[in-house]
Design an enzyme around this catalytic site. Sequence first.
Site, short mmCIF file in Angstrom:
data_model
loop_
_atom_site.label_atom_id
_atom_site.label_comp_id
_atom_site.label_asym_id
_atom_site.label_seq_id
_atom_site.Cartn_x
_atom_site.Cartn_y
_atom_site.Cartn_z
N GLU A 110 1.09 -0.77 -0.18
CA GLU A 110 -0.26 -0.03 0.03
C GLU A 110 0.92 1.10 -0.09
O GLU A 110 1.49 1.50 1.02
CB GLU A 110 -1.22 0.08 1.16
CG GLU A 110 -2.49 -0.63 1.23
CD GLU A 110 -2.75 -0.28 0.22
OE1 GLU A 110 -3.46 0.61 -0.60
OE2 GLU A 110 -4.19 -0.92 0.35
N HIS A 150 -3.75 -2.79 -8.20
CA HIS A 150 -5.01 -3.81 -7.98
C HIS A 150 -6.08 -3.21 -8.47
O HIS A 150 -6.81 -4.27 -9.09
CB HIS A 150 -5.28 -2.68 -7.03
CG HIS A 150 -6.56 -3.54 -5.41
ND1 HIS A 150 -6.47 -2.92 -4.77
CD2 HIS A 150 -6.99 -4.08 -6.66
CE1 HIS A 150 -7.88 -3.79 -3.69
NE2 HIS A 150 -7.93 -4.72 -4.62
N ASP A 170 -6.72 1.61 -7.71
CA ASP A 170 -5.95 1.88 -7.27
C ASP A 170 -4.78 1.02 -7.90
O ASP A 170 -4.83 -0.37 -8.76
CB ASP A 170 -5.70 2.61 -5.83
CG ASP A 170 -5.98 0.64 -5.36
OD1 ASP A 170 -6.64 -0.32 -6.13
OD2 ASP A 170 -5.12 -0.11 -4.60
ZN LIG Z 1 -5.84 -1.76 -3.34
#
Ligand SMILES: [Zn+2]
Length: 311
Positions: A110, A150, A170
């Site tokens: 992330e 993603h 994302d």
């Molecule tokens: Zn994600």
Amino acid sequence: MSKILTAIVIIIANLATPAAALQTAPIAGSARTAPIQQIVIHATGGPDCNAKRSFRSGTLAGITQYFTDNQHRISIHYIIDRNGDVVRMVPEQQIAHHVRGHNANSIGIELINDGDGHDQFAAAQITALIALLRELLPRYQLTAAALKSHAELDDSWLDCGKQRIKRKQDPGAAFPWQQVKQELTAPAAPVITIPPPLPAPPPPVVIPPELKSPLFAVRQRQQHINALVAVDREFRQRERVVNANLSLVFNDRQDAAIALATPGDEDRQAQLQETLAQLNQREAELRRELLGILQVQENAKAAIRHLRNIH
Ligand SMILES: [Zn+2]
């Protein structure tokens, strides 16, 4: 001689960029059921039916807390802050829940970013990501092709009343895919081996005046000859060590020159220039050392010849 050899320690000066601060907030995942084949890049922000909650990155501390509180539903291996700080959560050997249908064979990263395509990814964050990927990819025998967004792995949609929105977008259009992939394929700055100087040589060879006398005992003269032969042998060994160090310097200089010819960011190029300068200086030192060594050998041989010629 073995003392000299053991004294020759090769210093490995790792000139790579220092790693960003790494913290851990451990969360247990489930056991892996498939080998790692994908690395999924996420941004913490994303769409939400509620416009007020849409595309908000959150903070490193807040996101870490969120994953900790919701770990049975959603989890991640790494989070990278805008300043390059990294938090490690689920161990790589275990599954984290960050991408529908692809968790078993993937590692999730992330990035703190709004994920809206406008929020630019900070240079320090991308540098930290590349450093992490440089370490992960070879470990799992993967190439930059294993990097996935993603968005490309999750095709689901959000039903927001009248409107349908792609649920996962994302890391978003602002993520510098080209730069990341290019830097991962470019060779890293070479690891430089700079050999240390040899221990100081013994004092110059001097023939005691009494040895020059023809009346001097043959046995004593032979002892001096033996000592001089040992000096000569030691300095031939030193010569080999210096020559080996010189070839290390030549190889490193070639690596550095090749790396310098490859386009890279300013910091890396400056680092390579600095490395080249260090290598040139080391070569000059080694050459001076070699001349001194050859001189001692020459003196020892001359003294041996002289002693042998006394009858
Ligand atoms: Zn994600």
